[in-house]
Design an enzyme around this catalytic site. Structure first.
Site, PDB file in Angstrom:
ATOM      1  N   GLU A  69       0.670   3.763   1.936  1.00 52.64           N
ATOM      2  CA  GLU A  69       1.487   4.105   3.080  1.00 52.64           C
ATOM      3  C   GLU A  69       2.422   3.314   3.646  1.00 52.64           C
ATOM      4  OE1 GLU A  69      -3.348   4.173   3.796  1.00 52.64           O
ATOM      5  OE2 GLU A  69      -1.769   3.417   2.255  1.00 52.64           O
ATOM      6  N   CYS A 109      -2.192  -0.520   7.568  1.00 49.77           N
ATOM      7  CA  CYS A 109      -1.626   0.768   7.446  1.00 49.77           C
ATOM      8  C   CYS A 109      -1.602   1.590   8.784  1.00 49.77           C
ATOM      9  CB  CYS A 109      -2.138   1.681   6.244  1.00 49.77           C
ATOM     10  SG  CYS A 109      -1.596   0.843   4.706  1.00 49.77           S
ATOM     11  N   CYS A 151      -6.139   1.671   6.024  1.00 47.77           N
ATOM     12  CA  CYS A 151      -6.899   0.324   6.539  1.00 47.77           C
ATOM     13  C   CYS A 151      -6.191   0.231   7.680  1.00 47.77           C
ATOM     14  CB  CYS A 151      -6.375  -0.830   5.383  1.00 47.77           C
ATOM     15  SG  CYS A 151      -4.800  -0.987   5.300  1.00 47.77           S
ATOM     16  N   HIS A 188       0.992  -1.165   0.038  1.00 46.48           N
ATOM     17  CA  HIS A 188      -0.106   0.021   0.045  1.00 46.48           C
ATOM     18  C   HIS A 188       0.980   1.323  -0.100  1.00 46.48           C
ATOM     19  CE1 HIS A 188      -3.760  -1.991   2.109  1.00 46.48           C
ATOM     20  NE2 HIS A 188      -3.273  -2.571   0.914  1.00 46.48           N
TER      21      HIS A 188
END
Length: 149
Positions: free
Chosen positions: A54, A85, A82, A52
């Protein structure tokens, strides 16, 4: 002197992710007024469900800082993080989290499990939401609309 548009930079990373056929989410990490890491989603490209925006930005910022702690850093991301993260943000001790669009289905900051409000959360950043929300949401909607058509 014009103030830097860090969320604009995160949106640029999201647009670059979309151009790679990745879900258009982008992130930048800022320390001492300068971007020290930037990333867009790369889950498909890397065949890595943890890639992801992040996560990639946090990994790079830690490498640049030479530390697993980013307590003087701020994260700008185009979509509400999420749970995975959010946990990484907590473990990295990121000072402030700025996110653009809320994620009703997968978010874990203001929606879903609200990770930072959990009694097992070790560190909660200051949280600011809604920056460039319209632009970030439109980018995501357009991306998925094109995939359905």
């Amino acid at each position: 002197m014009k103030r830097p548009d860090f969320m604009g930079e995160a949106l640029a990373e999201a647009q670059a992710a979309a151009a790679r056929s990745e879900v258009p989410i982008g992130a930048v990490i800022v320390a001492d007024g300068a971007i020290i890491a930037r990333a867009g989603n790369r889950t498909r490209e890397l065949n890595d469900p943890t890639a992801h925006a992040e996560m990639l930005a946090i990994r790079e910022a830690c490498r640049v800082a030479g530390s697993q702690r980013l307590d003087r850093a701020d994260l700008y991301v185009t979509l509400e993080p999420c749970a995975m993260c959010a946990a990484a943000i907590s473990f990295a001790r990121i000072r402030r989290l700025y996110f653009a669009a809320a994620d009703i289905k997968g978010g874990a900051v203001e929606n879903g499990g609200r990770f930072f409000a959990s009694p097992t959360c070790h560190h909660a950043p200051e949280i600011y939401s809604g920056f460039a929300e319209r632009e970030a949401a439109a980018l995501l909607k357009d991306f998925f609309r094109e995939r359905r058509d």
